[in-house]
Design an enzyme around this catalytic site. Sequence first.
Site, mmCIF file in Angstrom:
data_model
loop_
_atom_site.group_PDB
_atom_site.id
_atom_site.type_symbol
_atom_site.label_atom_id
_atom_site.label_comp_id
_atom_site.label_asym_id
_atom_site.label_seq_id
_atom_site.Cartn_x
_atom_site.Cartn_y
_atom_site.Cartn_z
ATOM 1 N N ALA A 255 0.836 -1.210 0.000
ATOM 2 C CA ALA A 255 0.000 0.000 0.000
ATOM 3 C C ALA A 255 0.871 1.261 0.000
ATOM 4 O O ALA A 255 1.955 1.267 0.584
ATOM 5 C CB ALA A 255 -0.912 -0.008 1.220
ATOM 6 N N GLY A 258 1.725 2.444 -5.305
ATOM 7 C CA GLY A 258 2.494 3.147 -6.332
ATOM 8 C C GLY A 258 3.622 2.313 -6.904
ATOM 9 O O GLY A 258 3.829 2.275 -8.131
ATOM 10 N N ASP A 320 9.656 -3.031 0.722
ATOM 11 C CA ASP A 320 9.547 -1.620 1.115
ATOM 12 C C ASP A 320 8.965 -1.602 2.521
ATOM 13 O O ASP A 320 7.760 -1.487 2.707
ATOM 14 C CB ASP A 320 8.648 -0.891 0.119
ATOM 15 C CG ASP A 320 8.557 0.596 0.382
ATOM 16 O OD1 ASP A 320 9.304 1.092 1.248
ATOM 17 O OD2 ASP A 320 7.742 1.270 -0.271
ATOM 18 N N CYS A 373 12.028 4.606 3.766
ATOM 19 C CA CYS A 373 11.985 6.066 3.600
ATOM 20 C C CYS A 373 12.512 6.694 4.892
ATOM 21 O O CYS A 373 11.909 7.595 5.454
ATOM 22 C CB CYS A 373 10.589 6.557 3.249
ATOM 23 S SG CYS A 373 9.280 6.017 4.369
#
Length: 425
Positions: A255, A258, A320, A373
């Site tokens: 989620a 992208g 990720d 991130c």
Amino acid sequence: MPQDSLAYALKQASTLVAGVLEGGNLTDGYEAMLSANPSWPDATRGAVRDLTWSTLREFGRGDAVLRHYLHKPLPTYLHALLLVALYRLEQRPAQSHTLVDQAVEAAAAEVPALKGVINGVLRNVLRETMKLEGWRDADIEARYACPRWWIERVRYDHPADWEAILQAGNLHPPMSLRVNARRASGEDVSAALEKAGIPARKLENGAILLAHPVPVQRLPGFAEGLVSVQDAGAQWAAQWLGAVDGERVLDACAAPGGKSAHLLERADIDLTALELDPTRAARVRTNLDRLGLAARIKVADCRRLNTWWDGEPFDRILADVPCSASGVVRRHPDIKWLRRNEDIPRFAAQQAEILDALWQTLAPGGTMLYVTCSVFDEENRRQIDAFLARHPDAETHAIDASDSRSLPPTADHDGFYYARLRKLR
């Protein structure tokens, strides 16, 4: 109180800031407020968002001033109102007297008995404007708009450019587009943007960086699935994973979708997209549908293999992972108020569990791309070093001749860390 008044915007922004000060999530609070006020005009929506996000980006600056005027705690809403008002005063000093009047009106709407406190503090601030910058400069949290522990971590992890990283994290975030290569070319999208009067430039990885953010409704081709909004730094993921036609690929923490979409735009792959939260998994489906793409979407904890994995190994895995989000803090400024130093080891432990679990599902010779991130080394380089020490069947697969790539936040993109791993056997 009219919805188009400054007092109204101050009141709503202060409610959101107060929610964060009490431990709430800003995005959830803002979406709930929008749902409760569907008739808001764009100007009101924009004013509330700007006041809220900007106040929270200014972590510590308001408190460095308020400590000189407040001798006992105020109700959270009034404390938040003063923070919002101080931000507005700093940005628009010529409107100071109007701001004070409107802030008093916003206070009266919620805590009328204490509106005089708001009036008194703000008028004292106006009388002593020359002292404010000195108070802020003397406070390290105010100077860098970050908690002290955060500053110390960044300084330790990035001794050469720690100040630039902190300063970039306080900027307004850029807006970048990703072109759906199945439906358009970069040249076509650039030409359409120019025709629409939206200045933009193409970056090294094909991302299109807008000179100024615009509503998605203004983007030519957005509704038709020609483009998506995705940070330029995030657009390296699909390229560096390198999936090709026919491969079986896993996006383990998918989620809002992208990166899954980008993988599917680049190659004809068999993609499984995992997401722990059902609501967020639905967003993956919505985003793929808009772009005319398809994937196998599963709601599961990627660490619990028996709940989702069929035993057939993947050629490539995009990991990720959940992290501190310290590299995207300008988009989510509540993080600076909500995170604690002790949270980082907990994220690192969760990341290690995810890596160890996913590694079992990767085929020999396969590739895993680890992504955060975050700008904190404990979640990045040190995480990968520890993983390699635990797994003798793993090696780094260089990205542009480097074992890993750290992308600190800049004016062009958010902060990310990438490490590519190959399974030897």
